[in-house]
Scaffold this motif. Sequence first.
Motif, PDB file in Angstrom:
ATOM      1  N   PHE A 148       0.871  -1.157   0.054  1.00 56.98           N
ATOM      2  CA  PHE A 148       0.058  -0.084   0.253  1.00 56.98           C
ATOM      3  C   PHE A 148       0.939   1.524  -0.062  1.00 56.98           C
ATOM      4  O   PHE A 148       0.634   2.108  -0.734  1.00 56.98           O
ATOM      5  CB  PHE A 148      -1.007  -0.080   1.189  1.00 56.98           C
ATOM      6  N   LEU A 149       1.945   1.313   0.820  1.00 54.90           N
ATOM      7  CA  LEU A 149       2.680   2.513   1.189  1.00 54.90           C
ATOM      8  C   LEU A 149       3.462   2.818  -0.102  1.00 54.90           C
ATOM      9  O   LEU A 149       3.861   3.879  -0.457  1.00 54.90           O
ATOM     10  CB  LEU A 149       3.616   2.127   2.277  1.00 54.90           C
ATOM     11  N   TYR A 150       3.945   1.736  -0.787  1.00 53.43           N
ATOM     12  CA  TYR A 150       4.872   1.896  -1.969  1.00 53.43           C
ATOM     13  C   TYR A 150       4.250   1.766  -3.439  1.00 53.43           C
ATOM     14  O   TYR A 150       4.707   2.338  -4.379  1.00 53.43           O
ATOM     15  CB  TYR A 150       5.797   0.894  -2.004  1.00 53.43           C
ATOM     16  N   ARG A 151       2.694   1.293  -3.535  1.00 56.18           N
ATOM     17  CA  ARG A 151       2.067   1.461  -4.806  1.00 56.18           C
ATOM     18  C   ARG A 151       0.849   2.264  -4.759  1.00 56.18           C
ATOM     19  O   ARG A 151       0.650   2.196  -6.041  1.00 56.18           O
ATOM     20  CB  ARG A 151       1.826  -0.122  -5.072  1.00 56.18           C
ATOM     21  N   SER A 152       0.399   2.614  -3.751  1.00 58.14           N
ATOM     22  CA  SER A 152      -0.909   3.203  -4.246  1.00 58.14           C
ATOM     23  C   SER A 152      -0.527   4.981  -3.833  1.00 58.14           C
ATOM     24  O   SER A 152       0.514   5.261  -3.229  1.00 58.14           O
ATOM     25  CB  SER A 152      -1.925   2.965  -3.053  1.00 58.14           C
ATOM     26  N   ARG A 153      -1.504   5.645  -4.474  1.00 51.03           N
ATOM     27  CA  ARG A 153      -1.168   7.028  -4.277  1.00 51.03           C
ATOM     28  C   ARG A 153      -1.129   7.689  -2.846  1.00 51.03           C
ATOM     29  O   ARG A 153      -0.471   8.402  -2.438  1.00 51.03           O
ATOM     30  CB  ARG A 153      -2.389   7.887  -5.132  1.00 51.03           C
ATOM     31  N   ALA A 154      -2.093   7.097  -2.298  1.00 49.58           N
ATOM     32  CA  ALA A 154      -2.414   7.498  -0.603  1.00 49.58           C
ATOM     33  C   ALA A 154      -0.972   7.264  -0.186  1.00 49.58           C
ATOM     34  O   ALA A 154      -0.408   7.750   0.635  1.00 49.58           O
ATOM     35  CB  ALA A 154      -3.560   6.857  -0.071  1.00 49.58           C
ATOM     36  N   GLY A 155      -0.500   6.222  -0.297  1.00 47.21           N
ATOM     37  CA  GLY A 155       0.731   5.421   0.389  1.00 47.21           C
ATOM     38  C   GLY A 155       1.915   6.243  -0.018  1.00 47.21           C
ATOM     39  O   GLY A 155       2.792   6.507   0.784  1.00 47.21           O
ATOM     40  N   MET A 156       2.012   6.775  -1.314  1.00 47.80           N
ATOM     41  CA  MET A 156       3.190   7.643  -1.683  1.00 47.80           C
ATOM     42  C   MET A 156       3.061   9.007  -0.922  1.00 47.80           C
ATOM     43  O   MET A 156       3.997   9.611  -0.494  1.00 47.80           O
ATOM     44  CB  MET A 156       3.001   7.543  -3.073  1.00 47.80           C
ATOM     45  N   ALA A 157       1.833   9.451  -0.865  1.00 54.29           N
ATOM     46  CA  ALA A 157       1.506  10.746  -0.240  1.00 54.29           C
ATOM     47  C   ALA A 157       2.106  10.688   1.208  1.00 54.29           C
ATOM     48  O   ALA A 157       2.759  11.460   1.851  1.00 54.29           O
ATOM     49  CB  ALA A 157       0.004  11.207   0.004  1.00 54.29           C
ATOM     50  N   ILE A 158       1.598   9.394   2.013  1.00 51.27           N
ATOM     51  CA  ILE A 158       2.150   9.191   3.375  1.00 51.27           C
ATOM     52  C   ILE A 158       3.568   9.222   3.409  1.00 51.27           C
ATOM     53  O   ILE A 158       4.267   9.844   4.208  1.00 51.27           O
ATOM     54  CB  ILE A 158       1.644   7.801   3.978  1.00 51.27           C
ATOM     55  N   ARG A 159       4.278   8.545   2.454  1.00 46.67           N
ATOM     56  CA  ARG A 159       5.921   8.513   2.405  1.00 46.67           C
ATOM     57  C   ARG A 159       6.350   9.967   2.214  1.00 46.67           C
ATOM     58  O   ARG A 159       7.191  10.256   2.609  1.00 46.67           O
ATOM     59  CB  ARG A 159       6.283   7.386   1.558  1.00 46.67           C
ATOM     60  N   ALA A 160       5.591  10.803   1.238  1.00 43.71           N
ATOM     61  CA  ALA A 160       6.231  12.163   1.185  1.00 43.71           C
ATOM     62  C   ALA A 160       6.368  13.002   2.293  1.00 43.71           C
ATOM     63  O   ALA A 160       7.186  13.768   2.345  1.00 43.71           O
ATOM     64  CB  ALA A 160       5.249  12.578  -0.175  1.00 43.71           C
ATOM     65  N   ILE A 161       5.294  12.645   3.029  1.00 47.72           N
ATOM     66  CA  ILE A 161       5.248  13.798   4.021  1.00 47.72           C
ATOM     67  C   ILE A 161       6.357  13.217   5.282  1.00 47.72           C
ATOM     68  O   ILE A 161       6.785  14.291   5.899  1.00 47.72           O
ATOM     69  CB  ILE A 161       3.909  13.830   4.672  1.00 47.72           C
ATOM     70  N   THR A 162       6.711  12.114   5.210  1.00 47.82           N
ATOM     71  CA  THR A 162       7.854  11.568   6.071  1.00 47.82           C
ATOM     72  C   THR A 162       9.209  12.284   5.836  1.00 47.82           C
ATOM     73  O   THR A 162      10.041  12.549   6.514  1.00 47.82           O
ATOM     74  CB  THR A 162       7.971  10.076   6.292  1.00 47.82           C
ATOM     75  N   PHE A 163       9.236  12.395   4.520  1.00 44.10           N
ATOM     76  CA  PHE A 163      10.474  12.805   3.994  1.00 44.10           C
ATOM     77  C   PHE A 163      10.644  14.549   4.001  1.00 44.10           C
ATOM     78  O   PHE A 163      11.601  14.678   4.121  1.00 44.10           O
ATOM     79  CB  PHE A 163      10.856  12.309   2.539  1.00 44.10           C
ATOM     80  N   ASN A 164       9.715  15.253   3.591  1.00 47.27           N
ATOM     81  CA  ASN A 164       9.593  16.310   3.627  1.00 47.27           C
ATOM     82  C   ASN A 164       8.192  16.956   3.563  1.00 47.27           C
ATOM     83  O   ASN A 164       7.446  17.142   2.720  1.00 47.27           O
ATOM     84  CB  ASN A 164      10.153  16.780   2.309  1.00 47.27           C
ATOM     85  N   THR A 165       7.957  17.317   5.048  1.00 43.86           N
ATOM     86  CA  THR A 165       6.598  17.710   5.292  1.00 43.86           C
ATOM     87  C   THR A 165       6.200  19.118   4.471  1.00 43.86           C
ATOM     88  O   THR A 165       5.023  19.028   3.918  1.00 43.86           O
ATOM     89  CB  THR A 165       6.553  18.082   6.894  1.00 43.86           C
ATOM     90  N   VAL A 166       7.179  19.976   4.586  1.00 39.57           N
ATOM     91  CA  VAL A 166       6.974  21.280   3.865  1.00 39.57           C
ATOM     92  C   VAL A 166       6.493  20.960   2.270  1.00 39.57           C
ATOM     93  O   VAL A 166       5.614  21.554   1.755  1.00 39.57           O
ATOM     94  CB  VAL A 166       7.745  22.185   4.353  1.00 39.57           C
ATOM     95  N   GLY A 167       7.689  20.213   1.838  1.00 37.64           N
ATOM     96  CA  GLY A 167       7.489  20.049   0.472  1.00 37.64           C
ATOM     97  C   GLY A 167       6.292  19.357   0.142  1.00 37.64           C
ATOM     98  O   GLY A 167       5.569  19.782  -1.027  1.00 37.64           O
ATOM     99  N   ALA A 168       5.889  18.343   0.716  1.00 38.00           N
ATOM    100  CA  ALA A 168       4.740  17.795   0.286  1.00 38.00           C
ATOM    101  C   ALA A 168       3.464  18.437   0.327  1.00 38.00           C
ATOM    102  O   ALA A 168       2.580  18.328  -0.476  1.00 38.00           O
ATOM    103  CB  ALA A 168       4.580  16.370   1.355  1.00 38.00           C
ATOM    104  N   GLN A 169       3.539  19.408   1.300  1.00 40.09           N
ATOM    105  CA  GLN A 169       2.364  20.342   1.345  1.00 40.09           C
ATOM    106  C   GLN A 169       2.100  21.141   0.092  1.00 40.09           C
ATOM    107  O   GLN A 169       1.312  21.326  -0.358  1.00 40.09           O
ATOM    108  CB  GLN A 169       2.310  20.925   2.733  1.00 40.09           C
ATOM    109  N   ILE A 170       3.439  21.718  -0.301  1.00 36.76           N
ATOM    110  CA  ILE A 170       3.619  22.487  -1.253  1.00 36.76           C
ATOM    111  C   ILE A 170       2.781  21.988  -2.660  1.00 36.76           C
ATOM    112  O   ILE A 170       2.187  22.589  -3.227  1.00 36.76           O
ATOM    113  CB  ILE A 170       4.890  23.156  -1.670  1.00 36.76           C
ATOM    114  N   VAL A 171       3.092  20.775  -2.575  1.00 41.15           N
ATOM    115  CA  VAL A 171       2.881  19.859  -3.701  1.00 41.15           C
ATOM    116  C   VAL A 171       1.203  19.710  -3.732  1.00 41.15           C
ATOM    117  O   VAL A 171       0.559  19.279  -4.657  1.00 41.15           O
ATOM    118  CB  VAL A 171       3.502  18.437  -3.981  1.00 41.15           C
TER     119      VAL A 171
END
Lengths: 320, 294, 411
Positions: free
Chosen positions: B163-186
């Motif tokens: 789920f975390l690696y293949r779905s959109r929601a999962g990728m969004a979750i992973r995105a915010i762990t790497f870069n909270t601000v960046g993810a929000q900007i997107v």
Amino acid sequence: MIERRKNILLFGILILVLILFPFLASNYWIRLFTGIFMYGTLAQATNILMGFSGLVPFGNVVFFGIGAYFTGIAMLSLGFPFFIALVLGASACFVFAFVVGHPVLKLKGHYFAIATMGISEAIKQIATNVKITRGGMGLNLPLVPLEVNTSYLFFYFLMFSAMILVTIAAFWISKNRIGYALRAIMSNEDGAKSIGINTLHYKVLAWAISAFFTGLAGGIFAYWYGYIDPPSVFDIGISVRFIIMILLGGAGTIVGPLLGASFIELLSETVWSQFLFIHLGVLGAIIVLVVIFMPKGFLWFYRQKFSLEALLENVRKGKL
Amino acid sequence: MLILQVLINGILIGGLYGCVAVGFSLVWGVSNIINLSHGIFIMLGAYITFWLFTLFHIDPFLTIPISATILFLVGYLVQKFLLNYVVGYTQQSGFGVFLSLILTFGLARVFENLMVGIWSGDWRSVTTTYSGLSLHLAGVSIPYIRIAVFGVALLSAGLLSIFLYRSRAGMAIRAITFNTVGAQIVGIELDRIYNITFALGAALAGIAGSLVSLIYSFSPFLSTPYLSWAFVIVVMGGLGSIYGAIAGGILLGIIESVASVYVGPGYQQAIGFIILVLLLVFRPQGLFGKKFLK
Amino acid sequence: MEKLTVRKRRLLGIALLVGMVFLIQFITIGFAAENEVKIGASLSLSGKLTREGHGLQEGYDFWAEWVNNRGGITVGDKKYKVKMIYYDDESNPQTSARLFEKLITQDKVDIILGPYGSGIAMASTTIAERHRYVVILPLNDSDELYNRGYKYIYSVLPIASRDMIPMVDLVRGQTPKPNSIAIIASNSPYPLMCAKGLNEYAKQGGMNVVMNEQFPEETSDLSSLLSLIKTKNPDLLFETGYFEHSVLITRQLKDQRFTPKALAFSVGPQLPDFTKSLGKDADYTMGVAYWHPRMKYKDSAFTIEQYNEMFKRKYGREPVYLNAYGTAAGRLLETALGIAGSLNQEKIREAMQKIELADTIVGGIKYDEAGRNIWGRTGVLQIQKGQAEIVAPEKAATAKFLYPAVPWEKR
């Protein structure tokens, strides 16, 4: 200026009332207040570290337990009189925190909190398995050699003194270099380091002082209740309880933790007598509400002149 | 052979430990929320399985998806209507970070009380017709149920990973762990991600709870040990790492098993905590995690 | 003008809060009704000992209702109705101590009936002793409680360290004679005392004690410990602990496929839930027979059979030992108050020392100076075909002891 003098006067009257109170009240009330003073002491002691530096030692109950057991063992196995055993216990806590603090206080935020919990649980398990503590059997302290009513007064004033002592310590720290360093650490630890503050040293000192007073309360508790076992005195629930008291009253203030302790203890007692089956849940619900609406504590709320808008503002602030 | 039996005991139970820890680790790693209600969520999952099995005779393994779904909803609601009102403080300095912890503590007590009120404090467990059967190989006993539990635990972790690696929601979750601000900007909405994350964590707790009901007796007051295991494992395995949680769980299972036999049963739990503290001091990123600066 | 109203509001708020708290406190202070005896009991109504606490409560309630239906307890020349006051100690010793204090100082009860749980009893009896209040402890028999020199506590059960001894005697007389025993105990006062007595007695009799270990009370997994025991292959495995441990151990022993020739638990088989949870796996297991509905005891007012019937009518099921001991404690109190003729603690204490009851629903009761029941005896029960049968002592036996146990896989 007038405000200040008024505060001191109020404070003095309160102290006087508390000193005279036990001579007029029933044993039940004396016991209730002794309990309040104990939690007041515990809350204030942890406030010394938590309130000023923002580090939350969830495992601080470990010192309560160490103080309790040291006092008990010193009295039973070494035959020391109570007061000496008590001071020994509190000092042992100071030393323990000082030594363990050096590696552990290098950790930040959550990790420090968890490390303290781990230490507390580990010590609890050790205490359960080691002969000198009588393990799971628990420790029976010698009976207090006083007549019942006198013993109530004795513990009342003892806990009261402990609470006064720790409050004085907290006040003194807030005004001196240690307090200054801790506050600097709270706002920006790296910044504090860069201007030459030895942050580790101050954190360890604050923790050790909080450990001393927590252990003091623990030792008094052991003699007061007469029987201790590891699950009771190393109970993380106690830590969480006094941390909530600090939060509720206002962390970092001097009066806050004491207010928080009084409120939660009185509320607990009341809810208990009335709502036998839901008291845990009610307390839990109160905690949830306090965290959402009054995270800065009751004292802050008071300063906001009890405005409803301030409460709702908090709710808004809590959102992302 | 004793050592073989001990190791196998440890590995199998370690799978369950891992399942217990995964949800906890996810929520902590992504939202920086330490969920002290995790233990009680596990108990809730156990009760769901228990009642479905006792009242409707549904096989416990089939109740797992139901338990996961119910807990998913519970978690979602808790995050949306309670936790989202304190997460703002986690960004600040000071002890704001602990508010979510304290809130979940209070919440756990409320749940606990509700469960005791409705279902009483009696100990429950799930006993099926196949409960006591075990495989015997080379002088070692391997209960079938434990093998199944181990399998389900791993499967759940695997599904989460997909789920975390293949779905959109999962990728969004992973995105915010790497870069909270960046993810929000997107354009990723932080609080919605938090909702899903917490819901997932709760769902995993539900699965773990269903598995627990098959092996152990449980009651609403028994939530604490599971929480303790979760802590130790998260630190061992590294925050936010699913493999770390499973590996850490198995490792903890083995250590406890070995310790109870070769050191003494009393020290079974102490060992876990001592390791926790040592790891925190010497290797806080655990075995597989990234070094977290927060 | 603004400031005044705000300050007034503040003060009003605080005064209201404080007033509310005090008001509620005063409401809860018990006012003694005429001709009423207040009996306090702080029990585990939540927490891990809930089931046992409730059992005790049912026993007390049964007795209170029964005695009130007969007009009440006779003290001196008056009859008093019984009023039970219960508090929940949350299975926590410190809470129990606080509650005892509350019962004594605020509710001002006339007598206290004991809780369940040895750690809990240790903490709370200290408070009662300090206040010189008599406490009757139906189910707390841990030796430590009575080794402290306390003068106001009285046990109904016989001493813990002797609980498992009849079992040892029983198995010793069997063929093939068992030689080795493994003893494991949950790490809290009662189980530890029980195990200590067991260990000493077994050794005295020349048995080989291959293991004498403690496990954490809170444990949920003993598989590895049991694997270790399996390698030592003892003839007997005796455990002292609480209910959930007995179920856990039975299950995990079956997982390991290790069947000792005799398996015994201090607590477990006595409760119907044991056979309910384990089915066929419960068979052959021994438990301490503190009391059993098929025993042939009686007291001055009813036999066990009659008690069973009355209890069933009230609660819809047969009583278990938890209930019987609660009721027995109440009956004991009646006798004591009858002898004392007053509600004064010292007189009650003297009366307790004078008591010599050969017949109660739990057997004989007579006290030594420390409050131990020296006429108390436990028996042994064994689960046979899903039913608990008394297998010792012989004169109370309902079935013959089955030995050795049939391995799990063959059942």
